[in-house]
Design a protein around this motif. Structure first.
Motif, PDB file in Angstrom:
ATOM      1  N   ILE A   1      24.958  50.542  35.522  1.00  0.00           N
ATOM      2  CA  ILE A   1      25.471  49.147  35.997  1.00  0.00           C
ATOM      3  C   ILE A   1      27.016  49.234  36.446  1.00  0.00           C
ATOM      4  O   ILE A   1      27.354  48.924  37.144  1.00  0.00           O
ATOM      5  CB  ILE A   1      25.120  48.082  35.000  1.00  0.00           C
ATOM      6  CG1 ILE A   1      23.568  47.773  35.157  1.00  0.00           C
ATOM      7  CG2 ILE A   1      26.028  46.747  35.265  1.00  0.00           C
ATOM      8  CD1 ILE A   1      23.165  47.023  33.776  1.00  0.00           C
ATOM      9  N   PHE A   2      27.601  49.779  35.407  1.00  0.00           N
ATOM     10  CA  PHE A   2      29.204  49.814  35.546  1.00  0.00           C
ATOM     11  C   PHE A   2      29.541  50.881  36.379  1.00  0.00           C
ATOM     12  O   PHE A   2      30.626  50.936  36.994  1.00  0.00           O
ATOM     13  CB  PHE A   2      29.876  49.990  34.211  1.00  0.00           C
ATOM     14  CG  PHE A   2      29.981  48.789  33.200  1.00  0.00           C
ATOM     15  CD1 PHE A   2      31.210  48.469  33.289  1.00  0.00           C
ATOM     16  CD2 PHE A   2      29.095  48.285  32.631  1.00  0.00           C
ATOM     17  CE1 PHE A   2      31.464  46.883  32.642  1.00  0.00           C
ATOM     18  CE2 PHE A   2      29.290  47.082  31.775  1.00  0.00           C
ATOM     19  CZ  PHE A   2      30.325  46.598  31.847  1.00  0.00           C
ATOM     20  N   ASP A   3      28.441  51.853  36.715  1.00  0.00           N
ATOM     21  CA  ASP A   3      28.931  52.701  37.757  1.00  0.00           C
ATOM     22  C   ASP A   3      28.853  52.382  39.183  1.00  0.00           C
ATOM     23  O   ASP A   3      29.540  52.513  40.121  1.00  0.00           O
ATOM     24  CB  ASP A   3      28.088  54.200  37.365  1.00  0.00           C
ATOM     25  CG  ASP A   3      28.536  55.027  36.468  1.00  0.00           C
ATOM     26  OD1 ASP A   3      29.709  55.071  36.035  1.00  0.00           O
ATOM     27  OD2 ASP A   3      27.826  55.982  36.071  1.00  0.00           O
ATOM     28  N   GLN A   4      27.580  51.496  39.304  1.00  0.00           N
ATOM     29  CA  GLN A   4      27.314  50.920  40.463  1.00  0.00           C
ATOM     30  C   GLN A   4      28.223  49.756  40.874  1.00  0.00           C
ATOM     31  O   GLN A   4      28.455  49.443  42.048  1.00  0.00           O
ATOM     32  CB  GLN A   4      25.976  50.721  40.543  1.00  0.00           C
ATOM     33  CG  GLN A   4      25.024  52.024  40.595  1.00  0.00           C
ATOM     34  CD  GLN A   4      25.043  52.935  41.709  1.00  0.00           C
ATOM     35  OE1 GLN A   4      25.436  52.479  42.768  1.00  0.00           O
ATOM     36  NE2 GLN A   4      25.288  54.091  41.187  1.00  0.00           N
ATOM     37  N   PHE A   5      28.544  48.993  39.764  1.00  0.00           N
ATOM     38  CA  PHE A   5      29.087  47.677  40.020  1.00  0.00           C
ATOM     39  C   PHE A   5      30.182  47.350  39.091  1.00  0.00           C
ATOM     40  O   PHE A   5      30.347  46.417  38.213  1.00  0.00           O
ATOM     41  CB  PHE A   5      28.195  46.326  39.759  1.00  0.00           C
ATOM     42  CG  PHE A   5      26.910  46.687  40.767  1.00  0.00           C
ATOM     43  CD1 PHE A   5      26.726  46.239  42.195  1.00  0.00           C
ATOM     44  CD2 PHE A   5      25.832  47.108  40.089  1.00  0.00           C
ATOM     45  CE1 PHE A   5      25.571  46.586  42.893  1.00  0.00           C
ATOM     46  CE2 PHE A   5      24.351  47.187  40.797  1.00  0.00           C
ATOM     47  CZ  PHE A   5      24.573  47.112  42.060  1.00  0.00           C
ATOM     48  N   ALA A   6      31.150  48.495  39.126  1.00  0.00           N
ATOM     49  CA  ALA A   6      32.260  48.365  38.090  1.00  0.00           C
ATOM     50  C   ALA A   6      33.259  47.151  38.326  1.00  0.00           C
ATOM     51  O   ALA A   6      33.398  46.586  37.037  1.00  0.00           O
ATOM     52  CB  ALA A   6      33.015  49.877  38.329  1.00  0.00           C
ATOM     53  N   ALA A   7      33.416  46.772  39.139  1.00  0.00           N
ATOM     54  CA  ALA A   7      34.310  45.525  39.268  1.00  0.00           C
ATOM     55  C   ALA A   7      33.742  44.086  38.874  1.00  0.00           C
ATOM     56  O   ALA A   7      33.997  43.595  37.986  1.00  0.00           O
ATOM     57  CB  ALA A   7      34.990  45.387  40.648  1.00  0.00           C
ATOM     58  N   LEU A   8      32.144  44.161  39.193  1.00  0.00           N
ATOM     59  CA  LEU A   8      31.768  42.931  38.688  1.00  0.00           C
ATOM     60  C   LEU A   8      31.433  43.137  37.012  1.00  0.00           C
ATOM     61  O   LEU A   8      31.478  42.109  36.532  1.00  0.00           O
ATOM     62  CB  LEU A   8      30.190  42.893  39.591  1.00  0.00           C
ATOM     63  CG  LEU A   8      29.339  41.634  39.104  1.00  0.00           C
ATOM     64  CD1 LEU A   8      30.151  40.492  39.573  1.00  0.00           C
ATOM     65  CD2 LEU A   8      28.106  41.713  39.938  1.00  0.00           C
ATOM     66  N   GLY A   9      31.120  44.253  36.445  1.00  0.00           N
ATOM     67  CA  GLY A   9      30.845  44.491  35.349  1.00  0.00           C
ATOM     68  C   GLY A   9      32.161  44.113  34.559  1.00  0.00           C
ATOM     69  O   GLY A   9      31.899  43.591  33.578  1.00  0.00           O
ATOM     70  N   GLY A  10      33.122  44.695  35.014  1.00  0.00           N
ATOM     71  CA  GLY A  10      34.580  44.416  34.258  1.00  0.00           C
ATOM     72  C   GLY A  10      34.917  43.004  34.086  1.00  0.00           C
ATOM     73  O   GLY A  10      35.261  42.394  33.206  1.00  0.00           O
ATOM     74  N   LEU A  11      34.655  42.199  35.374  1.00  0.00           N
ATOM     75  CA  LEU A  11      35.019  40.954  35.533  1.00  0.00           C
ATOM     76  C   LEU A  11      34.066  40.135  34.561  1.00  0.00           C
ATOM     77  O   LEU A  11      34.622  39.089  34.078  1.00  0.00           O
ATOM     78  CB  LEU A  11      34.569  40.380  37.109  1.00  0.00           C
ATOM     79  CG  LEU A  11      35.044  38.822  37.293  1.00  0.00           C
ATOM     80  CD1 LEU A  11      36.298  38.602  37.232  1.00  0.00           C
ATOM     81  CD2 LEU A  11      34.221  38.529  38.661  1.00  0.00           C
ATOM     82  N   ILE A  12      32.577  40.441  34.801  1.00  0.00           N
ATOM     83  CA  ILE A  12      31.881  39.650  33.598  1.00  0.00           C
ATOM     84  C   ILE A  12      32.086  39.799  32.023  1.00  0.00           C
ATOM     85  O   ILE A  12      32.203  38.908  31.477  1.00  0.00           O
ATOM     86  CB  ILE A  12      30.227  39.719  34.102  1.00  0.00           C
ATOM     87  CG1 ILE A  12      29.979  39.275  35.527  1.00  0.00           C
ATOM     88  CG2 ILE A  12      29.470  39.213  33.135  1.00  0.00           C
ATOM     89  CD1 ILE A  12      28.690  39.576  35.927  1.00  0.00           C
ATOM     90  N   TYR A  13      32.079  40.844  31.732  1.00  0.00           N
ATOM     91  CA  TYR A  13      32.286  41.360  30.525  1.00  0.00           C
ATOM     92  C   TYR A  13      33.635  41.067  29.752  1.00  0.00           C
ATOM     93  O   TYR A  13      33.816  40.594  28.790  1.00  0.00           O
ATOM     94  CB  TYR A  13      32.059  42.944  29.956  1.00  0.00           C
ATOM     95  CG  TYR A  13      31.814  43.145  28.833  1.00  0.00           C
ATOM     96  CD1 TYR A  13      30.581  42.930  28.033  1.00  0.00           C
ATOM     97  CD2 TYR A  13      32.643  43.855  27.967  1.00  0.00           C
ATOM     98  CE1 TYR A  13      30.236  43.135  26.673  1.00  0.00           C
ATOM     99  CE2 TYR A  13      32.695  44.136  26.584  1.00  0.00           C
ATOM    100  CZ  TYR A  13      31.441  43.635  26.074  1.00  0.00           C
ATOM    101  OH  TYR A  13      31.305  44.159  24.734  1.00  0.00           O
ATOM    102  N   GLY A  14      34.612  41.562  30.656  1.00  0.00           N
ATOM    103  CA  GLY A  14      36.048  41.432  30.461  1.00  0.00           C
ATOM    104  C   GLY A  14      36.501  39.781  30.060  1.00  0.00           C
ATOM    105  O   GLY A  14      37.108  39.367  29.256  1.00  0.00           O
ATOM    106  N   GLY A  15      35.809  39.124  31.206  1.00  0.00           N
ATOM    107  CA  GLY A  15      36.093  37.655  31.282  1.00  0.00           C
ATOM    108  C   GLY A  15      35.246  36.984  30.311  1.00  0.00           C
ATOM    109  O   GLY A  15      35.898  35.877  29.757  1.00  0.00           O
ATOM    110  N   LEU A  16      34.060  37.270  30.084  1.00  0.00           N
ATOM    111  CA  LEU A  16      33.391  36.557  29.121  1.00  0.00           C
ATOM    112  C   LEU A  16      32.972  36.855  27.657  1.00  0.00           C
ATOM    113  O   LEU A  16      32.501  36.416  26.774  1.00  0.00           O
ATOM    114  CB  LEU A  16      31.923  36.315  29.740  1.00  0.00           C
ATOM    115  CG  LEU A  16      31.754  35.607  31.289  1.00  0.00           C
ATOM    116  CD1 LEU A  16      30.424  35.589  31.666  1.00  0.00           C
ATOM    117  CD2 LEU A  16      32.672  34.112  31.020  1.00  0.00           C
ATOM    118  N   TYR A  17      33.785  38.076  27.357  1.00  0.00           N
ATOM    119  CA  TYR A  17      33.794  38.355  25.703  1.00  0.00           C
ATOM    120  C   TYR A  17      33.835  37.369  25.018  1.00  0.00           C
ATOM    121  O   TYR A  17      33.176  37.369  23.988  1.00  0.00           O
ATOM    122  CB  TYR A  17      34.403  39.814  25.724  1.00  0.00           C
ATOM    123  CG  TYR A  17      34.370  40.212  24.345  1.00  0.00           C
ATOM    124  CD1 TYR A  17      33.201  40.891  24.015  1.00  0.00           C
ATOM    125  CD2 TYR A  17      35.121  40.021  23.358  1.00  0.00           C
ATOM    126  CE1 TYR A  17      32.951  41.500  22.568  1.00  0.00           C
ATOM    127  CE2 TYR A  17      34.953  40.399  21.972  1.00  0.00           C
ATOM    128  CZ  TYR A  17      33.954  41.062  21.669  1.00  0.00           C
ATOM    129  OH  TYR A  17      33.848  41.778  20.474  1.00  0.00           O
TER     130      TYR A  17
END
Length: 473
Positions: free
Chosen positions: A300-316
């Protein structure tokens, strides 16, 4: 500092009266309540009391922040005024578990298993950070590590590395101790079970892939039944499931075996049955599931790195509010031991700093409330060192816009870290000292991310307060 009896009486009234208290205990800084109905709590009245520094609800517990030292006196006075029985933290946990739904119970179970072993994991992370500094190239010298230039330090670094790695090498032993204890069995048997899964006679789990490719996996032959002779180093799921089975077998036998022969029957039978089940079924199935989970998260983070970072970083931080962040401890540990590092934990560290930065801004925003200014400062320092609950529940969520500002800052930093594939080689202190756990070649990006979560939440909170007029949500 003496306790104002009227202040304690006001706390009791604000949480719904003594009849609303099912049980109460305290920790180093907070009163912990199992309340019959949290809807009766008047938070505004509660947090206006002079000795109260904040309050929040998590995992079914309602907690009131008092402060170190004073909380003991407040608790004693509360017991005297209400006549409630003194309770331990475990009593509170047992009481609050009755109100949890199945998903909350699973999350709480994972938290109760992994939180007790966190000191060992965090310590390992810090020590590995020191080793990383000594052995990493291009930190002090171009193209060389510190120990390559100063070879007399090599053995010193080697010893540090051995001490640091111990918690991960024998991770199933740590998890076995904590899990079996949580499930109601003997913690000592849990340790034995965990160490059994990493016994040196077994093929090391990290050598499994190459052995499979080469066709050299060793087997036991039990009356024609072949069982892989493989260890589960660094694996989380095998020991969790095996610990549950061990505890349930032990409980079952303890209820039925006569006291005179328990020593000869309960532990040997429980370990023997669980051991066979672990190598025959539990290990292979959960090893496959654990790798599937790890590969899925990585993909998931390889294919959609920016989206993964946005969601996990933003919603942690939102996960922290709900208590669901504990479920990611197992994922982090699995990534550390099987994927060469975790890309989730660096975002956690920056999320904590973001919450501290937003709380720190409130100290400059608030002009007339000295109590809130003091809480903003102390909770910000706490968040910068990895403990965010006082900042989140005592300040940021009360005003809401500091919390949102922190989410925005950590989301931006999360995108930066994820697109640059920043990894930590271990879980560490989730705040400003967190860089020690980051693989050193990613330090530059991580420090930029750290600057973002220091500046953006502070600036947004300050501006938002001026526009909003600093009103609580």
């Amino acid at each position: 500092m003496s306790v104002n009896k009227e202040s304690v009486r006001q706390i009791v009234d604000a949480i719904g009266g003594k009849d609303n208290i099912a049980a109460a205990s305290h920790c180093v800084t907070r009163l912990r309540f199992a309340l019959k109905d949290e809807g009766k709590v008047d938070k505004e009245k509660l947090e206006s009391i002079d000795i109260v520094k904040g309050s929040f609800s998590t995992n079914g517990q309602f907690q009131v922040v008092i402060g170190q030292g004073l909380v003991d006196k407040v608790y004693n006075e509360l017991v005297e005024q209400t006549g409630i029985a003194r309770a331990t933290k475990q009593d509170i946990k047992n009481e609050t578990e009755k109100k949890l739904n199945p998903v909350q119970r699973i999350i709480k179970t994972l938290a109760d298993i992994f939180i007790p072993i966190l000191p060992a994991i965090v310590t390992a992370g810090l020590l590995m950070g020191i080793n990383n500094i000594l052995t990493g190239k291009d930190i002090f010298y171009d193209g060389q590590s510190f120990i390559e230039v100063h070879q007399n330090w090599a053995d010193f670094a080697s010893i540090i590395n051995l001490i640091a790695n111990t918690a991960f090498v024998f991770l199933p032993g740590l998890i076995g101790w904590s899990a079996v204890k949580k499930f109601g069995g003997s913690p000592l048997l849990g340790i034995v079970l965990g160490l059994m899964l990493v016994h040196p006679d077994l093929l090391n789990a990290w050598a499994y892939s190459s052995a499979k490719t080469e066709g050299t996996i060793p087997y036991w032959n039990i009356f024609g039944l072949e069982i892989q002779k493989v260890g589960y180093q660094g694996q989380v799921l095998p020991i969790l499931v095996a610990s549950y089975l061990l505890a349930k077998i032990e409980i079952f036998l303890n209820k039925r075996v006569h006291d005179t022969i328990k020593l000869l029957v309960v532990a040997p039978v429980a370990l023997l049955v669980t051991g066979f089940a672990s190598f025959l079924v539990i290990g292979p199935v959960t090893f496959w599931l654990g790798n599937l989970l790890t590969d899925g998260v990585v993909a998931i983070f390889d294919q959609f790195a920016a989206l993964g970072g946005l969601i996990y970083g933003g919603l942690y931080a939102v996960l922290v509010v709900t208590g669901m962040h504990h479920t990611f401890l197992a994922v982090d540990i699995q990534l550390v031991t099987t994927a060469g590092g975790t890309f989730l934990w660096p975002m956690l560290a920056l999320s904590n700093i973001a919450q501290g930065s937003a709380a720190f801004a409130m100290m400059f925003v608030e002009k007339g409330n000295e109590k809130l200014k003091g809480l903003s400062l102390t909770s910000a320092i706490s968040a910068f060192l990895g403990i965010t609950e006082p900042a989140m529940f005592g300040v940021n969520l009360r005003y809401r816009y500091p919390f949102i500002s922190a989410l925005i800052g950590s989301a931006i930093a999360g995108v930066l870290l994820s697109i640059n594939h920043v990894k930590a080689f271990s879980i560490g202190v989730g705040g400003l000292p967190g860089f020690l756990s980051i693989i050193h070649e990613y330090w530059g990006v991580f420090f930029v991310g750290m600057a973002i979560v220091l500046i953006v939440p502070f600036t947004l909170t300050f501006i938002w307060a001026k526009v909003k007029g600093n009103k609580t949500a």
